[in-house]
Design an enzyme around this catalytic site. Structure first.
Site, PDB file in Angstrom:
ATOM      1  N   ASP A 284       0.867  -1.175   0.000  1.00  0.00           N
ATOM      2  CA  ASP A 284       0.000   0.000   0.000  1.00  0.00           C
ATOM      3  C   ASP A 284       0.910   1.233   0.000  1.00  0.00           C
ATOM      4  OD1 ASP A 284      -2.160   1.639  -0.045  1.00  0.00           O
ATOM      5  OD2 ASP A 284      -3.145   0.817   1.718  1.00  0.00           O
TER       6      ASP A 284
HETATM    7  C1  BGC Z   1      -5.004   3.226   0.241  1.00  0.00           C
HETATM    8  C2  BGC Z   1      -5.214   2.181  -0.820  1.00  0.00           C
HETATM    9  C3  BGC Z   1      -5.102   2.790  -2.188  1.00  0.00           C
HETATM   10  C4  BGC Z   1      -3.766   3.472  -2.318  1.00  0.00           C
HETATM   11  C5  BGC Z   1      -3.544   4.088  -3.673  1.00  0.00           C
HETATM   12  C6  BGC Z   1      -3.766   4.076   0.001  1.00  0.00           C
HETATM   13  O1  BGC Z   1      -3.718   5.159   0.847  1.00  0.00           O
HETATM   14  O2  BGC Z   1      -4.920   2.620   1.505  1.00  0.00           O
HETATM   15  O3  BGC Z   1      -6.468   1.567  -0.644  1.00  0.00           O
HETATM   16  O4  BGC Z   1      -5.289   1.806  -3.167  1.00  0.00           O
HETATM   17  O5  BGC Z   1      -3.687   4.505  -1.338  1.00  0.00           O
HETATM   18  O6  BGC Z   1      -4.336   5.183  -3.884  1.00  0.00           O
END
Ligand code: BGC
Length: 757
Positions: A284
């Site tokens: 993530d």
């Molecule tokens: C989130 C994810 C997301 C990623 C990309 C993160 O802050 O937890 O769910 O896919 O950002 O945007």
């Protein structure tokens, strides 16, 4: 005509024409040949996933991106909107990158792209996997038409704590239902063939247990027994993997002291070896340095630790590029680990057909004709109506009649940019109708619509500011005056509709709440409106279960409309006036009080159970100041008609090993309107190796029943439905007595017993 990857590789890289021509475009050999030409730096480059563009939740790279692509230092990027820019970047990769390797282009297309559908929690309340699949299909069509080939969705985190804002992004609290939906999302996004121009690669997230963040506070830690995680939190991930999800995202949290992104038991032993996942894993946002900051490695060691655990791609941090070579030199990772990760990135690109045609998702003519189309918007409107949950409807106040004077009050009545909820950054909010527009449209000159804003979101401007991030609702005027103006406006109304609740950004990422009531000034407004004694409908906007203790007693009708997308306003009005009927049922428990959390239907028997529901019993598992009962249980939802359940019957009282039983129940529509009922079947194993829940959802049937008619609903019970992970984490059932329950929700059930051999 499509350009063969063999040809463009031979032109743009050192791979010789002769060598290239001898390998099939899509075979494994192709990747072998390609990798044999790549330097270690280029391989590590493939593992790098920076953010680009102006859609952002962190540091954005801008022009740097061009350079990184040309030097082969990235494998993909995300958060860039628009086919022209994506195509430009893809051209740099193919024409200037060391081996002309095309890029993965990621985005969070969580519940629609330009056509926005209801938030996933709302979608789950349809209990209709076909609708979720349809939503995902349309999302894939629109996103691929605009250049995206990789979708950071579905989020399948089970959540039992509505304080966590990201409960909005998942399918609720039940692992079995969550698994059904996980599969539907994957099918919709990936179709039968990821190589098709209109399908993209799914990325199931967040692995794992993110939904169990302590105290419901986002990014908080998790500590959990293996029994609990295997039985209640991991099944939807397994379902997504079994359905073929091409990729998986790790989560931000610690699990029992290890960061999920660096947990080898989770990513390598469980995911790859036990579950057989051979797709791509990605961190993530910026997780690798957090492995260090959360206290489980130094910054220099974090990259090696994550790669070794089984994390292929580094989202945002750049630490793989910075530190993997050092980790290799120090012997903390092997070259094979880097090769394996690189291979999985390349294989993902191959599955998407990018080597056959790197521009297959970059066709401007598609972007022109396939985004926010009438047919997509019609689908969004239909599906939105399926998600609404009618929580209360005294004296059949709903549906409303298109007559007389209707007062539409509340800060969300005329807020077209607040209809979509979290993760709707591709929405064209300027094209959205507000509820007020939709009301006026629907009634024409048949009724008079009066509108008053009524209040801010919160009394306090600073709290409102924090609550309304992306889709800002300005805090204006004095709330006492706004209340007074609304009270004056409703004086001549025959009926009041209050559009009230959370604003769009009060749920989703980084949107935890300690008090999950309707915000203060809106609740006070509602109290004043209720005092008029006029028919009052609460149209409740929310991204999570709310504590509606006062509202459930004092407001005659409550329609929970969640955040239901670009077509929400028309869909809400369709249901309020009875052109469609509410069909949704809750997939999360609505508590009476924050103090009851975690409150979920599939709990285990406590010691000293509470014998008399609603009454306080000393030395029993209950509260002095609150009942144990939820306000609205899992599975609950009303309709404009009523259903009556007959006594269920079982085809036998013994289920042989490898046999099956059939449960049959008559459901009759005893009202005057046609309607859809969601008939639910639960099972219980009263004596097991480790304690099992009082009930667990194991099947449901969604059935349309015309007024006055009866439908026979059948469920098949097989040994598979009895299985669970025991103390050895074996997936088994233990022969003996079982209870099967059927009913309209998790509380009102008929129970039968049988013996499983
Ligand atoms: C989130 C994810 C997301 C990623 C990309 C993160 O802050 O937890 O769910 O896919 O950002 O945007």
């Amino acid at each position: 005509m499509r350009k063969s990857a063999i040809i463009f590789l031979s032109v743009t890289s050192g791979l010789s024409l002769a060598a290239a021509a001898s390998v099939p475009e899509s075979g494994k050999n192709f990747i072998d040949s390609l990798m044999s030409e790549m330097t270690l730096e280029e391989k590590i480059g493939q593992l790098n996933l920076p953010v680009g563009g102006d859609i952002q939740t962190g540091v954005v790279l801008g022009p740097e991106l061009d350079k990184l692509i040309a030097t082969g230092n990235i494998g993909g990027f995300f958060n860039v909107k628009g086919v022209d820019e994506i195509s430009r970047l893809q051209h740099i990769a193919v024409e200037k990158g060391p081996h002309g390797i095309p890029l993965l282009v990621g985005a969070d297309v969580v519940h629609g792209y330009e056509t926005v559908f209801p938030i996933p929690l709302a979608l789950s309340c349809t209990w209709n996997p076909a609708s979720v699949e349809r939503m995902a299909r349309i999302s894939a069509i629109e996103a691929t038409a605009d250049g995206v080939n990789w979708n950071f969705s579905p989020m399948v985190d089970i959540c039992r704590d509505p304080r966590w804002g990201r409960i909005a992004e998942g399918s609720g609290e039940d692992p079995w239902l969550g698994s059904v939906f996980a599969e539907a999302y994957i099918k919709g996004y990936q179709g039968d063939d990821m190589k098709s121009d209109s399908t993209l690669m799914a990325c199931v997230k967040h692995f794992a247990l993110y939904g169990a963040a302590e105290g419901g506070r986002d990014y908080n830690i998790v500590d959990m027994s293996r029994e609990r995680m295997f039985n209640y939190y991991l099944p939807p991930f397994k379902a997504a993997i079994d359905a073929g999800s091409g990729s998986l995202m790790t989560s931000f949290n610690l699990i029992n002291g290890r960061h999920a992104t660096a947990a080898r038991w989770l990513l390598d032993d469980l995911l790859r070896k036990d579950w057989g996942f051979d797709g791509l894993t990605v961190t993530d946002y910026n997780s690798i340095p957090e492995v260090a900051s959360m206290g489980t490695s130094t910054l220099e060691e974090a990259a090696g630790l994550c790669l070794k655990a089984g994390t292929d791609m580094d989202m945002v941090s750049g630490l793989y590029v910075k530190y993997l070579k050092d980790a290799l030199n120090r012997g903390e990772v092997t070259e094979k680990m880097i090769d394996d990760a690189c291979r999985r990135v390349l294989e993902a690109k191959q599955s998407l057909g990018l080597f056959d045609d790197p521009y297959r998702y970059c066709r401007p003519e598609r972007a022109e004709h396939e985004l926010f189309t009438k047919s997509h918007r019609d689908a969004a409107r239909e599906i939105a109506a399926e998600t609404f949950v009618l929580l209360k409807n005294d004296k059949n106040l709903l549906p409303l009649k298109k007559q007389g004077t209707i007062a539409l009050v509340g800060p969300l009545a005329d807020a077209p940019n607040n209809m979509c909820g979290c993760w709707s950054m591709f929405a064209r909010t300027e094209n959205h109708a507000s509820l007020l527009d939709a009301f006026r449209n629907a009634v024409g000159d048949k009724a008079e619509i009066i509108h008053a804003r009524g209040s801010n979101i919160y009394y306090d401007a600073e709290t409102q500011n924090r609550a309304t991030g992306l889709r800002n609702i300005p805090h204006v005027g004095n709330d006492e005056e706004l209340h007074a103006a609304a009270m004056a406006a409703v004086e001549k109304a025959d009926v009041i509709v209050a559009a009230i609740g959370e604003s769009s950004d009060m749920s989703g990422e980084s949107a935890s709440r300690a008090e999950i009531t309707i915000p203060d000034t809106q609740r006070d407004l509602l109290k004043k409106l209720a005092k008029t004694g006029k028919p009052l409908v609460l149209v409740l906007f929310t991204g999570r279960p709310l504590v509606l203790d006062w509202e459930s007693v004092n407001i005659p009708s409550i329609l929970n409309v969640w955040f239901s997308g670009s077509e929400a306003a028309d869909a809400i009005v369709d249901v309020l006036f009875g052109d469609s009927s509410p069909e949704g049922k809750l997939t999360t428990t609505f508590p009476r009080s924050v103090g009851q959390i975690p409150l979920y239907y599939n709990h285990l028997m406590p010691s000293h159970p509470d014998p008399e529901e609603g009454l306080f019993n000393r030395y029993c598992s209950n509260y002095i100041d609150c009942s144990n009962e939820p306000l609205y249980p899992f599975g609950y939802g009303m309709s404009y008609t009523q259903f009556e359940y007959g006594h269920p019957s079982l085809s036998g009282d013994v289920m042989e090993k490898d046999g099956k039983l059939t449960l049959t129940v008559d459901v009759r529509n005893i009202g005057e309107r046609d309607g859809v009922e969601i008939v639910q079947m639960y099972l219980r194993d009263p004596v097991a190796d480790i304690a099992r829940p009082l009930k667990e959802l194991k099947d449901f049937v969604r059935v349309h029943i015309p007024a006055g008619e009866t439908r026979k609903v059948r469920f098949t019970i097989t040994p598979d439905k009895l299985k669970y992970y025991n103390a050895n984490l074996d997936y088994v059932y233990e022969p003996g007595e079982f209870h099967v329950m059927v009913g309209p929700d998790s509380k009102h059930v008929h129970t039968l017993k049988f013996t499983a051999k």
